[in-house]
Design a protein around this motif. Structure first.
Motif, short mmCIF file in Angstrom:
data_model
loop_
_atom_site.label_atom_id
_atom_site.label_comp_id
_atom_site.label_asym_id
_atom_site.label_seq_id
_atom_site.Cartn_x
_atom_site.Cartn_y
_atom_site.Cartn_z
N TYR A 218 -25.78 7.85 -31.83
CA TYR A 218 -24.74 8.06 -32.83
C TYR A 218 -23.33 7.88 -32.30
N GLN A 219 -23.15 7.80 -31.00
CA GLN A 219 -21.80 7.68 -30.46
C GLN A 219 -21.85 7.01 -29.10
N VAL A 220 -20.93 6.10 -28.85
CA VAL A 220 -20.78 5.49 -27.53
C VAL A 220 -19.29 5.39 -27.24
N GLU A 221 -18.94 5.66 -25.99
CA GLU A 221 -17.54 5.59 -25.60
C GLU A 221 -17.45 5.06 -24.18
N ARG A 222 -16.58 4.08 -23.98
CA ARG A 222 -16.38 3.54 -22.65
C ARG A 222 -15.46 4.47 -21.88
N ASP A 223 -15.84 4.80 -20.65
CA ASP A 223 -15.02 5.63 -19.78
C ASP A 223 -14.08 4.69 -19.03
N THR A 224 -12.89 4.51 -19.55
CA THR A 224 -11.96 3.54 -18.97
C THR A 224 -11.47 3.95 -17.59
N GLU A 225 -11.41 5.25 -17.32
CA GLU A 225 -10.96 5.71 -16.01
C GLU A 225 -11.99 5.43 -14.93
N ALA A 226 -13.27 5.53 -15.26
CA ALA A 226 -14.34 5.30 -14.28
C ALA A 226 -14.73 3.83 -14.19
N SER A 227 -14.37 3.04 -15.20
CA SER A 227 -14.72 1.62 -15.22
C SER A 227 -13.72 0.80 -14.40
N SER A 228 -14.18 -0.36 -13.98
CA SER A 228 -13.32 -1.30 -13.26
C SER A 228 -13.70 -2.71 -13.69
N ALA A 229 -13.15 -3.71 -13.03
CA ALA A 229 -13.46 -5.09 -13.37
C ALA A 229 -14.94 -5.41 -13.13
N GLU A 230 -15.55 -4.75 -12.17
CA GLU A 230 -16.94 -5.02 -11.81
C GLU A 230 -17.94 -4.00 -12.35
N VAL A 231 -17.45 -2.84 -12.75
CA VAL A 231 -18.32 -1.74 -13.17
C VAL A 231 -17.88 -1.24 -14.54
#
Length: 86
Positions: free
Chosen positions: A45-58
């Motif tokens: 029912y919900q998905v959210e990208r963790d922009t702080e933990a994400s990077s160009a490769e992950v």
């Protein structure tokens, strides 16, 4: 199939148009990744990208399903890590 799937999800992580169709595609892709790791993810029912933990490769996402919440990490084409969130 995993390499293609991971590439697809990683591309979704890089594109962020705000539309219901794209949001549903994100939910479906991340839920499929959870299921591919042997976890239950019924009725996501919900998905959210963790922009702080994400990077160009992950790309890091959190997803809510009726069976639980998960943190899903896509490391390019290499792997998918699914961790339950309490």
């Amino acid at each position: 199939m995993r390499i293609g799937f991971s590439s697809f999800v990683f591309c979704l992580a890089l594109i962020s148009p705000a539309s219901a169709q794209t949001e549903q595609a994100d939910i479906d892709a991340v839920a499929d990744a959870v299921r591919s790791q042997g976890r239950q993810c019924e009725a996501p029912y919900q998905v959210e990208r963790d922009t702080e933990a994400s990077s160009a490769e992950v790309a890091v996402w959190t997803i809510g399903c009726t069976g639980g919440r998960y943190r899903v990490t896509f490391d390019g084409d290499a792997s998918v890590e699914v961790v339950p969130i309490n």
